[in-house]
Scaffold this motif. Structure first.
Motif, PDB file in Angstrom:
ATOM      1  N   ARG A 276     -19.343   5.757  -3.159  1.00 53.40           N
ATOM      2  CA  ARG A 276     -18.997   4.653  -2.257  1.00 53.40           C
ATOM      3  C   ARG A 276     -17.635   4.095  -2.669  1.00 53.40           C
ATOM      4  O   ARG A 276     -17.303   4.044  -3.846  1.00 53.40           O
ATOM      5  CB  ARG A 276     -20.056   3.552  -2.289  1.00 53.40           C
ATOM      6  CG  ARG A 276     -20.056   2.726  -3.544  1.00 53.40           C
ATOM      7  CD  ARG A 276     -20.879   1.474  -3.436  1.00 53.40           C
ATOM      8  NE  ARG A 276     -22.314   1.704  -3.383  1.00 53.40           N
ATOM      9  CZ  ARG A 276     -23.211   0.792  -3.763  1.00 53.40           C
ATOM     10  NH1 ARG A 276     -22.805  -0.386  -4.230  1.00 53.40           N
ATOM     11  NH2 ARG A 276     -24.494   1.048  -3.705  1.00 53.40           N
ATOM     12  N   PHE A 277     -16.857   3.688  -1.668  1.00 49.24           N
ATOM     13  CA  PHE A 277     -15.548   3.103  -1.954  1.00 49.24           C
ATOM     14  C   PHE A 277     -15.061   2.348  -0.726  1.00 49.24           C
ATOM     15  O   PHE A 277     -15.654   2.439   0.359  1.00 49.24           O
ATOM     16  CB  PHE A 277     -14.521   4.171  -2.380  1.00 49.24           C
ATOM     17  CG  PHE A 277     -14.417   5.349  -1.453  1.00 49.24           C
ATOM     18  CD1 PHE A 277     -13.661   5.297  -0.294  1.00 49.24           C
ATOM     19  CD2 PHE A 277     -15.083   6.529  -1.746  1.00 49.24           C
ATOM     20  CE1 PHE A 277     -13.562   6.385   0.554  1.00 49.24           C
ATOM     21  CE2 PHE A 277     -14.992   7.635  -0.910  1.00 49.24           C
ATOM     22  CZ  PHE A 277     -14.229   7.559   0.243  1.00 49.24           C
ATOM     23  N   THR A 278     -13.969   1.613  -0.906  1.00 51.69           N
ATOM     24  CA  THR A 278     -13.377   0.821   0.166  1.00 51.69           C
ATOM     25  C   THR A 278     -11.935   1.258   0.371  1.00 51.69           C
ATOM     26  O   THR A 278     -11.186   1.430  -0.597  1.00 51.69           O
ATOM     27  CB  THR A 278     -13.410  -0.685  -0.186  1.00 51.69           C
ATOM     28  OG1 THR A 278     -14.748  -1.071  -0.463  1.00 51.69           O
ATOM     29  CG2 THR A 278     -12.879  -1.518   0.981  1.00 51.69           C
ATOM     30  N   LEU A 279     -11.552   1.424   1.641  1.00 47.34           N
ATOM     31  CA  LEU A 279     -10.185   1.800   1.989  1.00 47.34           C
ATOM     32  C   LEU A 279      -9.494   0.641   2.695  1.00 47.34           C
ATOM     33  O   LEU A 279     -10.121  -0.065   3.482  1.00 47.34           O
ATOM     34  CB  LEU A 279     -10.172   3.029   2.899  1.00 47.34           C
ATOM     35  CG  LEU A 279     -10.759   4.326   2.344  1.00 47.34           C
ATOM     36  CD1 LEU A 279     -10.790   5.397   3.426  1.00 47.34           C
ATOM     37  CD2 LEU A 279      -9.968   4.810   1.143  1.00 47.34           C
ATOM     38  N   ARG A 280      -8.217   0.464   2.426  1.00 48.57           N
ATOM     39  CA  ARG A 280      -7.400  -0.527   3.128  1.00 48.57           C
ATOM     40  C   ARG A 280      -6.124   0.173   3.590  1.00 48.57           C
ATOM     41  O   ARG A 280      -5.368   0.693   2.767  1.00 48.57           O
ATOM     42  CB  ARG A 280      -7.067  -1.700   2.201  1.00 48.57           C
ATOM     43  CG  ARG A 280      -6.370  -2.880   2.908  1.00 48.57           C
ATOM     44  CD  ARG A 280      -7.363  -3.686   3.701  1.00 48.57           C
ATOM     45  NE  ARG A 280      -6.734  -4.701   4.514  1.00 48.57           N
ATOM     46  CZ  ARG A 280      -6.491  -5.961   4.120  1.00 48.57           C
ATOM     47  NH1 ARG A 280      -6.827  -6.332   2.903  1.00 48.57           N
ATOM     48  NH2 ARG A 280      -5.946  -6.825   4.947  1.00 48.57           N
ATOM     49  N   LEU A 281      -5.910   0.195   4.900  1.00 49.76           N
ATOM     50  CA  LEU A 281      -4.748   0.894   5.444  1.00 49.76           C
ATOM     51  C   LEU A 281      -3.456   0.196   5.032  1.00 49.76           C
ATOM     52  O   LEU A 281      -3.294  -0.999   5.238  1.00 49.76           O
ATOM     53  CB  LEU A 281      -4.843   0.952   6.971  1.00 49.76           C
ATOM     54  CG  LEU A 281      -3.722   1.723   7.688  1.00 49.76           C
ATOM     55  CD1 LEU A 281      -3.781   3.210   7.330  1.00 49.76           C
ATOM     56  CD2 LEU A 281      -3.818   1.537   9.189  1.00 49.76           C
ATOM     57  N   ARG A 282      -2.537   0.982   4.456  1.00 50.94           N
ATOM     58  CA  ARG A 282      -1.223   0.460   4.093  1.00 50.94           C
ATOM     59  C   ARG A 282      -0.169   0.809   5.136  1.00 50.94           C
ATOM     60  O   ARG A 282       0.682  -0.004   5.461  1.00 50.94           O
ATOM     61  CB  ARG A 282      -0.799   1.013   2.732  1.00 50.94           C
ATOM     62  CG  ARG A 282      -1.491   0.385   1.545  1.00 50.94           C
ATOM     63  CD  ARG A 282      -0.997   0.999   0.251  1.00 50.94           C
ATOM     64  NE  ARG A 282      -1.456   0.280  -0.916  1.00 50.94           N
ATOM     65  CZ  ARG A 282      -1.223   0.652  -2.171  1.00 50.94           C
ATOM     66  NH1 ARG A 282      -0.512   1.756  -2.397  1.00 50.94           N
ATOM     67  NH2 ARG A 282      -1.667  -0.048  -3.185  1.00 50.94           N
ATOM     68  N   GLU A 296       4.410   4.161  12.516  1.00 53.18           N
ATOM     69  CA  GLU A 296       3.693   3.564  13.646  1.00 53.18           C
ATOM     70  C   GLU A 296       3.193   2.164  13.312  1.00 53.18           C
ATOM     71  O   GLU A 296       3.192   1.269  14.158  1.00 53.18           O
ATOM     72  CB  GLU A 296       2.504   4.444  14.037  1.00 53.18           C
ATOM     73  CG  GLU A 296       2.878   5.794  14.597  1.00 53.18           C
ATOM     74  CD  GLU A 296       1.663   6.545  15.111  1.00 53.18           C
ATOM     75  OE1 GLU A 296       0.687   5.890  15.550  1.00 53.18           O
ATOM     76  OE2 GLU A 296       1.663   7.784  15.071  1.00 53.18           O
ATOM     77  N   TRP A 297       2.727   1.993  12.072  1.00 57.79           N
ATOM     78  CA  TRP A 297       2.217   0.681  11.647  1.00 57.79           C
ATOM     79  C   TRP A 297       2.357   0.580  10.144  1.00 57.79           C
ATOM     80  O   TRP A 297       2.155   1.549   9.417  1.00 57.79           O
ATOM     81  CB  TRP A 297       0.750   0.525  12.035  1.00 57.79           C
ATOM     82  CG  TRP A 297       0.176  -0.816  11.668  1.00 57.79           C
ATOM     83  CD1 TRP A 297       0.182  -1.950  12.434  1.00 57.79           C
ATOM     84  CD2 TRP A 297      -0.473  -1.167  10.444  1.00 57.79           C
ATOM     85  NE1 TRP A 297      -0.421  -2.981  11.749  1.00 57.79           N
ATOM     86  CE2 TRP A 297      -0.834  -2.526  10.533  1.00 57.79           C
ATOM     87  CE3 TRP A 297      -0.786  -0.468   9.279  1.00 57.79           C
ATOM     88  CZ2 TRP A 297      -1.497  -3.191   9.497  1.00 57.79           C
ATOM     89  CZ3 TRP A 297      -1.436  -1.128   8.245  1.00 57.79           C
ATOM     90  CH2 TRP A 297      -1.786  -2.473   8.371  1.00 57.79           C
ATOM     91  N   LYS A 298       2.701  -0.620   9.669  1.00 55.21           N
ATOM     92  CA  LYS A 298       2.804  -0.858   8.230  1.00 55.21           C
ATOM     93  C   LYS A 298       2.332  -2.261   7.929  1.00 55.21           C
ATOM     94  O   LYS A 298       2.671  -3.215   8.632  1.00 55.21           O
ATOM     95  CB  LYS A 298       4.249  -0.668   7.755  1.00 55.21           C
ATOM     96  CG  LYS A 298       4.402  -0.729   6.243  1.00 55.21           C
ATOM     97  CD  LYS A 298       5.820  -0.378   5.818  1.00 55.21           C
ATOM     98  CE  LYS A 298       5.939  -0.381   4.300  1.00 55.21           C
ATOM     99  NZ  LYS A 298       7.303  -0.005   3.861  1.00 55.21           N
ATOM    100  N   LYS A 299       1.549  -2.388   6.880  1.00 54.80           N
ATOM    101  CA  LYS A 299       1.047  -3.708   6.487  1.00 54.80           C
ATOM    102  C   LYS A 299       2.192  -4.531   5.925  1.00 54.80           C
ATOM    103  O   LYS A 299       2.891  -4.108   5.007  1.00 54.80           O
ATOM    104  CB  LYS A 299      -0.059  -3.559   5.445  1.00 54.80           C
ATOM    105  CG  LYS A 299      -0.651  -4.888   4.981  1.00 54.80           C
ATOM    106  CD  LYS A 299      -1.813  -4.672   4.044  1.00 54.80           C
ATOM    107  CE  LYS A 299      -2.303  -5.979   3.455  1.00 54.80           C
ATOM    108  NZ  LYS A 299      -2.652  -6.963   4.483  1.00 54.80           N
TER     109      LYS A 299
END
Length: 312
Positions: A276-282, A296-299
């Motif tokens: 199990r793990f958590t991803l956060r889009l950068r 296209e997208w950047k945090k």
């Protein structure tokens, strides 16, 4: 409706402001208690008369009070349906392409990384591990594309802690870079099940925006659409507040035994397999990985951002 903090923020004197805040907070708690007792009495009266209880007040959360986003997808959006029918993942969802994933790591992987790799190979029966051997990501992507791989996953770590995942869809992109956190391997999960080599079912939750849909389709393209239902294994990507939670389960059916077996329904439950793990889009980049490529997208950190604005 203004909060207590907003009602008292204009008072310059700190002591007076704190006293006023305490008074308003005390009054708020008393009003909430009266309202709670009133609801309980109404529910009890309805139950005694055999009537349906009054509807419960919907609790406010960040999800149901999220800021309006013009990129959120509506169910009857014909333009969006036309876009996804011709995007980079269309051949996969039309069953014209079978996923084949190349899995590699940073230059000097630790023991923890190899343990994670072993479990990811169980989650992804269509994946193959290749040693990095000092090649750049661009070279690895070129190598994978020439040999018929449809996706490339590069895992990164810092100080023997896995902290990143780069996902490239081949041969034309896009490329997504994630921060990986809260990793738990199977050995750290109490009562975990053992994985089999069956192709799992895939569940994608709450990818509601245009960017979220692209990320969801990118993650889904890692798995075969011909799930082996006999294995009863499920891989879930659940998006909540732009955090993507990954879980790997097996569902079990349990029948009651004894005299009451005929009267009792068959029970169903989940047993976690791991990891199990958590991803956060950068960032999400058009095309194959390139430091100078189109983004296209950047945090980004913004002073105007609120806790109720979500990208996915």
């Amino acid at each position: 409706m203004a909060t207590i903090g907003q009602l008292t923020s204009h008072i310059a004197n700190k002591q007076v402001r704190n006293e006023k805040y305490a008074q308003l907070k005390h009054k708020q708690k008393k009003d909430q208690k009266k309202e709670r007792i009133k609801r309980q009495r109404e529910a009890a009266a309805a139950e005694s008369q055999g009537l349906a209880p009054p509807p419960r007040k919907v609790q406010k959360t960040l999800e149901n009070t999220r800021a309006w986003d013009e990129t959120r997808i509506q169910p009857d959006d014909a333009e969006n349906a036309a876009d996804i029918a011709e995007d980079e993942f269309a051949s996969y969802f039309n069953r014209q392409e079978t996923p084949k994933v190349l899995l590699t790591t940073c230059y000097k992987p630790s023991k923890l990384m190899f343990e994670l790799l072993a479990e990811l190979l169980d989650v992804l029966p269509v994946a193959y591990y290749y040693k990095r051997q000092g090649y750049s990501v661009k070279k690895v992507a070129e190598y994978a594309s020439n040999r018929g791989f449809t996706n490339l996953i590069v895992l990164n770590e810092n100080r023997k802690e896995v902290n990143g995942l780069l996902l490239v869809h081949l041969p034309h992109g896009p490329t997504a870079q994630f921060r990986l956190s809260n990793l738990k391997l199977a050995r750290d999960i109490k009562g975990h099940a053992r994985a089999t080599h069956h192709k799992p079912e895939v569940i994608m939750n709450n990818f509601d925006t245009v960017i979220g849909q692209r990320v969801g389709r990118l993650l889904a393209s890692l798995f075969s659409q011909d799930s082996a239902f006999k294995g009863r294994q499920v891989a879930t990507f659940h998006n909540q507040r732009d955090f993507i939670f990954f879980r790997h389960h097996r569902y079990l059916f349990e029948e009651k035994k004894g005299k009451l077996a005929a009267k009792e329904p068959v029970g169903a439950r989940l047993q976690e397999i791991g990891p199990r793990f958590t991803l956060r889009l950068r960032s999400l980049q058009a095309g194959v990985f390139d430091k100078a490529g189109e983004v296209e997208w950047k945090k980004k950190a913004s002073l105007k951002a609120t806790r109720r604005e979500f990208a996915l």
